[in-house]
Motif scaffolding. Sequence first.
Motif, mmCIF file in Angstrom:
data_model
loop_
_atom_site.group_PDB
_atom_site.id
_atom_site.type_symbol
_atom_site.label_atom_id
_atom_site.label_comp_id
_atom_site.label_asym_id
_atom_site.label_seq_id
_atom_site.Cartn_x
_atom_site.Cartn_y
_atom_site.Cartn_z
ATOM 1 N N THR B 135 0.901 -1.196 -0.119
ATOM 2 C CA THR B 135 -0.138 0.058 -0.096
ATOM 3 C C THR B 135 0.858 1.252 -0.113
ATOM 4 O O THR B 135 0.508 2.238 -0.592
ATOM 5 N N LEU B 136 2.013 1.342 0.930
ATOM 6 C CA LEU B 136 2.702 2.479 1.034
ATOM 7 C C LEU B 136 3.572 2.741 -0.375
ATOM 8 O O LEU B 136 3.752 3.743 -0.840
ATOM 9 N N ASN B 137 3.909 1.452 -1.210
ATOM 10 C CA ASN B 137 4.519 1.630 -2.414
ATOM 11 C C ASN B 137 3.669 2.269 -3.434
ATOM 12 O O ASN B 137 4.062 3.148 -4.297
ATOM 13 N N LEU B 138 2.539 1.779 -3.549
ATOM 14 C CA LEU B 138 1.370 2.215 -4.518
ATOM 15 C C LEU B 138 1.080 3.792 -4.238
ATOM 16 O O LEU B 138 0.958 4.620 -5.082
ATOM 17 N N LYS B 139 1.095 4.018 -2.817
ATOM 18 C CA LYS B 139 0.637 5.407 -2.466
ATOM 19 C C LYS B 139 1.779 6.310 -2.942
ATOM 20 O O LYS B 139 1.390 7.291 -3.371
ATOM 21 N N ARG B 140 2.982 6.074 -2.604
ATOM 22 C CA ARG B 140 4.228 6.856 -3.153
ATOM 23 C C ARG B 140 4.212 6.962 -4.880
ATOM 24 O O ARG B 140 4.213 8.056 -5.168
ATOM 25 N N GLU B 141 3.799 5.976 -5.464
ATOM 26 C CA GLU B 141 3.740 6.040 -6.859
ATOM 27 C C GLU B 141 2.522 6.933 -7.472
ATOM 28 O O GLU B 141 2.629 7.405 -8.576
ATOM 29 N N LEU B 142 1.380 6.911 -6.654
ATOM 30 C CA LEU B 142 0.212 7.821 -7.259
ATOM 31 C C LEU B 142 0.720 9.134 -7.000
ATOM 32 O O LEU B 142 -0.005 9.819 -7.732
ATOM 33 N N GLN B 143 1.380 9.526 -6.255
ATOM 34 C CA GLN B 143 1.782 11.063 -6.042
ATOM 35 C C GLN B 143 2.066 11.576 -7.401
ATOM 36 O O GLN B 143 1.609 12.590 -7.636
ATOM 37 N N ASP B 144 2.726 10.927 -8.291
ATOM 38 C CA ASP B 144 3.297 11.441 -9.476
ATOM 39 C C ASP B 144 2.448 11.024 -10.796
ATOM 40 O O ASP B 144 2.651 11.471 -11.893
ATOM 41 N N ALA B 145 1.572 10.319 -10.479
ATOM 42 C CA ALA B 145 0.812 9.585 -11.315
ATOM 43 C C ALA B 145 -0.368 10.617 -11.879
ATOM 44 O O ALA B 145 -1.036 11.105 -10.851
ATOM 45 N N HIS B 146 -0.921 10.568 -13.122
ATOM 46 C CA HIS B 146 -2.243 11.023 -13.535
ATOM 47 C C HIS B 146 -3.114 10.057 -13.923
ATOM 48 O O HIS B 146 -4.283 10.297 -13.655
ATOM 49 N N ARG B 147 -2.796 9.213 -14.626
ATOM 50 C CA ARG B 147 -3.706 8.090 -15.280
ATOM 51 C C ARG B 147 -3.512 6.841 -14.614
ATOM 52 O O ARG B 147 -2.545 6.203 -14.535
ATOM 53 N N VAL B 148 -4.509 6.264 -13.952
ATOM 54 C CA VAL B 148 -4.423 5.043 -13.010
ATOM 55 C C VAL B 148 -5.520 4.095 -13.542
ATOM 56 O O VAL B 148 -6.667 4.398 -13.868
ATOM 57 N N VAL B 149 -4.965 2.729 -14.032
ATOM 58 C CA VAL B 149 -5.909 1.775 -14.414
ATOM 59 C C VAL B 149 -6.242 0.658 -13.223
ATOM 60 O O VAL B 149 -5.119 0.361 -12.862
ATOM 61 N N VAL B 150 -7.363 0.380 -12.864
ATOM 62 C CA VAL B 150 -7.446 -0.664 -11.692
ATOM 63 C C VAL B 150 -8.152 -1.994 -12.665
ATOM 64 O O VAL B 150 -9.127 -1.661 -13.137
ATOM 65 N N VAL B 151 -7.658 -2.979 -12.479
ATOM 66 C CA VAL B 151 -8.067 -4.378 -13.154
ATOM 67 C C VAL B 151 -8.648 -5.122 -12.098
ATOM 68 O O VAL B 151 -8.118 -5.490 -11.054
ATOM 69 N N GLY B 152 -9.814 -5.075 -12.336
ATOM 70 C CA GLY B 152 -10.773 -6.011 -11.364
ATOM 71 C C GLY B 152 -11.675 -5.135 -10.497
ATOM 72 O O GLY B 152 -11.226 -4.259 -9.784
ATOM 73 N N ALA B 153 -12.956 -5.276 -10.357
ATOM 74 C CA ALA B 153 -13.813 -4.256 -9.783
ATOM 75 C C ALA B 153 -14.628 -5.177 -8.797
ATOM 76 O O ALA B 153 -15.910 -4.992 -8.501
ATOM 77 N N GLY B 154 -13.886 -5.895 -7.900
ATOM 78 C CA GLY B 154 -14.391 -6.562 -6.802
ATOM 79 C C GLY B 154 -14.229 -5.470 -5.735
ATOM 80 O O GLY B 154 -14.185 -4.182 -5.894
ATOM 81 N N VAL B 155 -14.376 -5.984 -4.459
ATOM 82 C CA VAL B 155 -14.453 -5.035 -3.351
ATOM 83 C C VAL B 155 -13.059 -4.117 -3.256
ATOM 84 O O VAL B 155 -13.020 -2.814 -3.283
ATOM 85 N N LEU B 156 -12.056 -4.941 -3.492
ATOM 86 C CA LEU B 156 -10.792 -4.340 -3.418
ATOM 87 C C LEU B 156 -10.413 -3.294 -4.457
ATOM 88 O O LEU B 156 -10.003 -2.109 -4.415
ATOM 89 N N GLY B 157 -10.707 -3.726 -5.849
ATOM 90 C CA GLY B 157 -10.640 -2.937 -6.838
ATOM 91 C C GLY B 157 -11.557 -1.654 -6.991
ATOM 92 O O GLY B 157 -11.018 -0.564 -7.052
ATOM 93 N N CYS B 158 -12.820 -1.631 -6.588
ATOM 94 C CA CYS B 158 -13.563 -0.747 -6.341
ATOM 95 C C CYS B 158 -13.008 0.394 -5.214
ATOM 96 O O CYS B 158 -12.966 1.680 -5.502
ATOM 97 N N GLU B 159 -12.444 -0.131 -4.184
ATOM 98 C CA GLU B 159 -12.251 0.785 -3.255
ATOM 99 C C GLU B 159 -10.926 1.539 -3.709
ATOM 100 O O GLU B 159 -10.532 2.854 -3.519
ATOM 101 N N ILE B 160 -9.982 0.808 -4.356
ATOM 102 C CA ILE B 160 -8.596 1.253 -4.845
ATOM 103 C C ILE B 160 -9.019 2.518 -6.030
ATOM 104 O O ILE B 160 -8.606 3.616 -5.791
ATOM 105 N N ALA B 161 -10.196 2.152 -6.726
ATOM 106 C CA ALA B 161 -10.640 3.152 -7.746
ATOM 107 C C ALA B 161 -11.110 4.301 -7.066
ATOM 108 O O ALA B 161 -10.728 5.628 -7.579
ATOM 109 N N ALA B 162 -11.864 4.045 -6.017
ATOM 110 C CA ALA B 162 -12.466 5.546 -5.385
ATOM 111 C C ALA B 162 -11.381 6.188 -4.574
ATOM 112 O O ALA B 162 -11.529 7.448 -4.517
#
Lengths: 66, 395
Positions: B135-162
């Motif tokens: 989670t901390l790795n992803l959070k760090r990379e999201l800082q400079d990211a503009h476009r995010v693709v989440v593969v899988g829309a179960g509970v986890l994927g939907c929460e990450i997308a949100a």
Amino acid sequence: MKVIVDQVKCVGGGQCVIAAEEVFEQRDEDGIVVLLDPTPPPELHDAVREAVMLCPAAAIWVEDRA
Amino acid sequence: MSIPDDVLVAGASVGGLTVAEALRRKGYTGRIRIVGEEPHLPYDRPPLSKEVLTGTWPVDRIYLRGQDRLAELGVDWVLGVRAERLDPHARTVKTDDGRVLPYGALVIATGLVPRRLPGQPNLAGVHTLRSLDDTLNLKRELQDAHRVVVVGAGVLGCEIAAAARTLGKAVTLVDPESTPMARQLGVELGRHVAAMHEAHGVRLHTGTTVTRLLGTDGRISAIALPGNQIVEADVVVLAAGSIPATRWLDGSGLDLDDGVGCDASLRAAPDVYAVGDVARWPAPWTDTALRLETRTNATEQALVVADNILGADRLYRPIPYFWSDQYDTKIQVHGVITPHARTRVVEGDPREGRFLALAEDGGVVTAAIGWNNPRGVRTARRLLGHETNLITTTD
């Protein structure tokens, strides 16, 4: 026994109310825990300890005093 | 049956911790040892894809117990060490640092490993989310990211997308089902999940699968969908399911066909138990054995296993429960939405963002679903039909 709840960590699951409805209730608008009785009588201690373990957010704990 | 002198737990998350706490609460004074692959003391996973990812919580809020309470438990923590081999005849577990740990009773609580996309290149910027470090790795990379693709829309994927939308990212959510959370809620309620994400500006690609991950200089640049559709991405998160973490049990003789096969009392072999995401057991409401990947399942199974280690023969008969927090919406489900169940709204209005729905199968209510309605859905538990064997765990 002294019961402490953390309303920031609470996720509104209501497992505590199911375990010990004399001690816990939920706010209507968001389900966050409301502590009805911070010092429950001994006959409810087991149910409260069950609630502590069932809470899906680890938002309840108890302090025992002799 | 005698009570074991010592208990070894493989897995230091909530299932393993709860076994230890329940044993102590029942007066067990034997040695309890917990082996955990991660270096961290037990922490809670549900906040990872929500408050930790968005940064609204300090990380130390996710720890399940404070240092003082852990000290009172009297558990030997063996952290940053992986269980590597089980010998059920010698009653030992070998670890990756060369130790051979004997046990009187063993609890397998090793959880899940996120699924990767098979046959795809290893690219920087492609993430999975299971652990705090993930989670901390992803959070760090999201800082400079503009476009995010989440593969899988179960509970986890939907929460990450949100979470990524909340952080202001351009988010695309991809899932093979026709709506998000179709596997968890059914398509009827899944449509409301789709509408919620679209209202928040998420681009949905449902009914489709990612065919390729495309990279530039070893880093993700886009995903490909069928029909030469390309979606550019700075970060991709794979949330397309997980695999039970049982490779270390290969050769042990346990039934490892999708998790650790257990009996109705969560026993996998004499003095060997399993709890949490990894445990497959004969669920009372169906003919097939299954696993539940939910937070409360881990805790409730742990309570049953602790009793059974101490000589009881309790069956695990839960009313399943899960929840998901996305944006300002809380979705909660008590019971089981069976494959043929129909859901209908019985109270409130989806257009107003608050309702109670019931899932019914063959005239029996099998689940209550709350949408921003926590008290309503909890009290609706009483409507769940006994015919489905959804009886309470306090047997």
